[in-house]
Design a protein around this motif. Structure first.
Motif, PDB file in Angstrom:
ATOM      1  N   GLN A 149     -22.248 -34.078 -59.210  1.00 17.24           N
ATOM      2  CA  GLN A 149     -23.252 -34.592 -60.084  1.00 17.24           C
ATOM      3  C   GLN A 149     -22.875 -35.938 -60.409  1.00 17.24           C
ATOM      4  O   GLN A 149     -23.920 -37.022 -60.615  1.00 17.24           O
ATOM      5  CB  GLN A 149     -23.550 -33.807 -61.284  1.00 17.24           C
ATOM      6  CG  GLN A 149     -24.270 -32.398 -60.901  1.00 17.24           C
ATOM      7  CD  GLN A 149     -25.781 -32.504 -60.358  1.00 17.24           C
ATOM      8  OE1 GLN A 149     -26.379 -33.420 -61.048  1.00 17.24           O
ATOM      9  NE2 GLN A 149     -26.433 -31.561 -59.732  1.00 17.24           N
TER      10      GLN A 149
ATOM     11  N   TRP B 193     -30.684 -34.057 -54.101  1.00 12.50           N
ATOM     12  CA  TRP B 193     -29.510 -33.761 -54.026  1.00 12.50           C
ATOM     13  C   TRP B 193     -28.915 -33.082 -55.142  1.00 12.50           C
ATOM     14  O   TRP B 193     -28.024 -32.201 -55.037  1.00 12.50           O
ATOM     15  CB  TRP B 193     -28.657 -35.079 -53.585  1.00 12.50           C
ATOM     16  CG  TRP B 193     -28.871 -35.149 -52.159  1.00 12.50           C
ATOM     17  CD1 TRP B 193     -28.948 -36.330 -51.596  1.00 12.50           C
ATOM     18  CD2 TRP B 193     -28.174 -34.430 -50.923  1.00 12.50           C
ATOM     19  NE1 TRP B 193     -28.959 -36.196 -50.325  1.00 12.50           N
ATOM     20  CE2 TRP B 193     -28.265 -35.221 -49.823  1.00 12.50           C
ATOM     21  CE3 TRP B 193     -27.331 -33.202 -50.943  1.00 12.50           C
ATOM     22  CZ2 TRP B 193     -28.046 -34.643 -48.588  1.00 12.50           C
ATOM     23  CZ3 TRP B 193     -27.221 -32.667 -49.695  1.00 12.50           C
ATOM     24  CH2 TRP B 193     -27.359 -33.205 -48.598  1.00 12.50           C
ATOM     25  N   ARG B 194     -29.359 -33.620 -56.324  1.00 12.71           N
ATOM     26  CA  ARG B 194     -29.245 -32.856 -57.601  1.00 12.71           C
ATOM     27  C   ARG B 194     -29.320 -31.274 -57.696  1.00 12.71           C
ATOM     28  O   ARG B 194     -28.708 -30.343 -57.950  1.00 12.71           O
ATOM     29  CB  ARG B 194     -29.623 -33.453 -58.651  1.00 12.71           C
ATOM     30  CG  ARG B 194     -29.224 -34.813 -59.364  1.00 12.71           C
ATOM     31  CD  ARG B 194     -29.417 -35.058 -60.609  1.00 12.71           C
ATOM     32  NE  ARG B 194     -29.094 -36.525 -60.914  1.00 12.71           N
ATOM     33  CZ  ARG B 194     -27.661 -36.723 -61.406  1.00 12.71           C
ATOM     34  NH1 ARG B 194     -27.058 -35.790 -61.376  1.00 12.71           N
ATOM     35  NH2 ARG B 194     -27.609 -38.008 -61.731  1.00 12.71           N
TER      36      ARG B 194
ATOM     37  N   SER C  21     -33.493 -38.291 -51.424  1.00 16.02           N
ATOM     38  CA  SER C  21     -33.566 -38.590 -52.877  1.00 16.02           C
ATOM     39  C   SER C  21     -32.306 -38.043 -53.631  1.00 16.02           C
ATOM     40  O   SER C  21     -31.826 -36.839 -53.462  1.00 16.02           O
ATOM     41  CB  SER C  21     -34.829 -38.256 -53.438  1.00 16.02           C
ATOM     42  OG  SER C  21     -34.814 -36.852 -53.518  1.00 16.02           O
ATOM     43  N   LYS C  22     -32.098 -38.997 -55.047  1.00 15.12           N
ATOM     44  CA  LYS C  22     -31.181 -38.252 -55.702  1.00 15.12           C
ATOM     45  C   LYS C  22     -31.464 -36.992 -56.328  1.00 15.12           C
ATOM     46  O   LYS C  22     -30.801 -36.093 -56.574  1.00 15.12           O
ATOM     47  CB  LYS C  22     -30.905 -39.183 -56.819  1.00 15.12           C
ATOM     48  CG  LYS C  22     -30.084 -40.617 -56.411  1.00 15.12           C
ATOM     49  CD  LYS C  22     -29.739 -41.294 -57.557  1.00 15.12           C
ATOM     50  CE  LYS C  22     -28.537 -42.328 -57.256  1.00 15.12           C
ATOM     51  NZ  LYS C  22     -28.021 -43.197 -58.448  1.00 15.12           N
TER      52      LYS C  22
ATOM     53  N   TYR D 261     -23.495 -32.131 -49.913  1.00 17.64           N
ATOM     54  CA  TYR D 261     -23.937 -33.618 -50.295  1.00 17.64           C
ATOM     55  C   TYR D 261     -22.597 -34.453 -49.928  1.00 17.64           C
ATOM     56  O   TYR D 261     -22.817 -35.534 -49.490  1.00 17.64           O
ATOM     57  CB  TYR D 261     -23.938 -33.391 -51.850  1.00 17.64           C
ATOM     58  CG  TYR D 261     -23.800 -34.769 -52.444  1.00 17.64           C
ATOM     59  CD1 TYR D 261     -24.921 -35.732 -52.270  1.00 17.64           C
ATOM     60  CD2 TYR D 261     -22.536 -35.379 -52.756  1.00 17.64           C
ATOM     61  CE1 TYR D 261     -24.639 -37.016 -52.917  1.00 17.64           C
ATOM     62  CE2 TYR D 261     -22.613 -36.606 -53.649  1.00 17.64           C
ATOM     63  CZ  TYR D 261     -23.580 -37.344 -53.424  1.00 17.64           C
ATOM     64  OH  TYR D 261     -23.581 -38.809 -53.933  1.00 17.64           O
TER      65      TYR D 261
ATOM     66  N   ALA E 132     -28.702 -45.508 -55.008  1.00 13.05           N
ATOM     67  CA  ALA E 132     -29.669 -44.573 -54.224  1.00 13.05           C
ATOM     68  C   ALA E 132     -29.603 -45.181 -52.632  1.00 13.05           C
ATOM     69  O   ALA E 132     -29.925 -44.238 -51.786  1.00 13.05           O
ATOM     70  CB  ALA E 132     -30.990 -44.788 -54.653  1.00 13.05           C
TER      71      ALA E 132
ATOM     72  N   ILE F  83     -27.169 -43.055 -50.524  1.00  9.18           N
ATOM     73  CA  ILE F  83     -27.708 -41.483 -50.473  1.00  9.18           C
ATOM     74  C   ILE F  83     -28.608 -41.424 -49.473  1.00  9.18           C
ATOM     75  O   ILE F  83     -29.460 -42.002 -49.693  1.00  9.18           O
ATOM     76  CB  ILE F  83     -27.868 -41.019 -51.755  1.00  9.18           C
ATOM     77  CG1 ILE F  83     -26.493 -41.490 -52.804  1.00  9.18           C
ATOM     78  CG2 ILE F  83     -28.126 -39.455 -51.719  1.00  9.18           C
ATOM     79  CD1 ILE F  83     -26.763 -40.943 -54.287  1.00  9.18           C
TER      80      ILE F  83
ATOM     81  N   ARG G 262     -23.595 -43.478 -57.773  1.00 13.84           N
ATOM     82  CA  ARG G 262     -23.741 -44.073 -56.608  1.00 13.84           C
ATOM     83  C   ARG G 262     -25.163 -44.830 -56.488  1.00 13.84           C
ATOM     84  O   ARG G 262     -25.894 -44.149 -56.824  1.00 13.84           O
ATOM     85  CB  ARG G 262     -23.519 -43.092 -55.350  1.00 13.84           C
ATOM     86  CG  ARG G 262     -23.497 -43.594 -53.980  1.00 13.84           C
ATOM     87  CD  ARG G 262     -23.061 -42.602 -53.077  1.00 13.84           C
ATOM     88  NE  ARG G 262     -21.728 -42.084 -53.235  1.00 13.84           N
ATOM     89  CZ  ARG G 262     -20.762 -42.411 -52.534  1.00 13.84           C
ATOM     90  NH1 ARG G 262     -20.645 -43.694 -52.064  1.00 13.84           N
ATOM     91  NH2 ARG G 262     -19.593 -42.062 -52.611  1.00 13.84           N
TER      92      ARG G 262
ATOM     93  N   ASP H 112     -21.029 -38.141 -59.022  1.00 15.83           N
ATOM     94  CA  ASP H 112     -21.125 -39.146 -58.015  1.00 15.83           C
ATOM     95  C   ASP H 112     -22.497 -39.425 -57.477  1.00 15.83           C
ATOM     96  O   ASP H 112     -23.016 -40.752 -57.386  1.00 15.83           O
ATOM     97  CB  ASP H 112     -20.612 -38.580 -56.467  1.00 15.83           C
ATOM     98  CG  ASP H 112     -20.550 -39.605 -55.291  1.00 15.83           C
ATOM     99  OD1 ASP H 112     -19.471 -40.472 -55.457  1.00 15.83           O
ATOM    100  OD2 ASP H 112     -21.380 -39.669 -54.417  1.00 15.83           O
ATOM    101  N   ILE H 113     -23.416 -38.547 -57.741  1.00 15.39           N
ATOM    102  CA  ILE H 113     -24.864 -38.780 -57.530  1.00 15.39           C
ATOM    103  C   ILE H 113     -25.267 -39.887 -58.587  1.00 15.39           C
ATOM    104  O   ILE H 113     -26.046 -40.765 -58.501  1.00 15.39           O
ATOM    105  CB  ILE H 113     -25.715 -37.538 -57.517  1.00 15.39           C
ATOM    106  CG1 ILE H 113     -25.491 -36.721 -56.236  1.00 15.39           C
ATOM    107  CG2 ILE H 113     -27.223 -37.971 -57.689  1.00 15.39           C
ATOM    108  CD1 ILE H 113     -26.096 -35.387 -56.319  1.00 15.39           C
ATOM    109  N   SER H 114     -24.945 -39.798 -59.885  1.00 19.44           N
ATOM    110  CA  SER H 114     -25.260 -40.420 -60.888  1.00 19.44           C
ATOM    111  C   SER H 114     -24.646 -41.988 -60.745  1.00 19.44           C
ATOM    112  O   SER H 114     -25.366 -42.962 -61.012  1.00 19.44           O
ATOM    113  CB  SER H 114     -24.635 -40.069 -62.266  1.00 19.44           C
ATOM    114  OG  SER H 114     -25.205 -38.853 -62.726  1.00 19.44           O
TER     115      SER H 114
END
Length: 84
Positions: free
Chosen positions: A40, A58-59, A54-55, A72, A48, A51, A46, A42-44
């Protein structure tokens, strides 16, 4: 000899588990939560563009036990060569 079927087997309560079973359960939970938090975070952080997909997708996927965060980090992150 009579085999117990899984339907009839009584689930053990926390108090009935052995110390090793308790340790294993707690360890698995800590690892799972650590992977979830790492994914979570890393998604925030990194962009877009780095990745795949879509974020938001993946969330949601990272919420699936060990499989989500593992997927992920394996398939969702676009890795660039070190020299680029």
């Amino acid at each position: 000899m009579v085999k117990k079927s899984r339907k009839n087997a009584k689930k053990k309560s926390w108090k009935e588990l052995s110390p090793m079973a308790k340790f294993g359960t707690v360890t698995a939970a800590v690892v799972q939560l650590s992977l979830l938090v790492a994914a979570q975070r890393d998604i925030s952080r990194r962009p877009a563009e780095q990745i795949r997909g879509s974020k938001a997708m993946w969330r949601m996927a990272t919420l699936v036990n060990f499989i989500g965060p593992g997927s992920y980090f394996t398939f969702g992150v676009i890795r660039r060569p070190a020299g680029s």
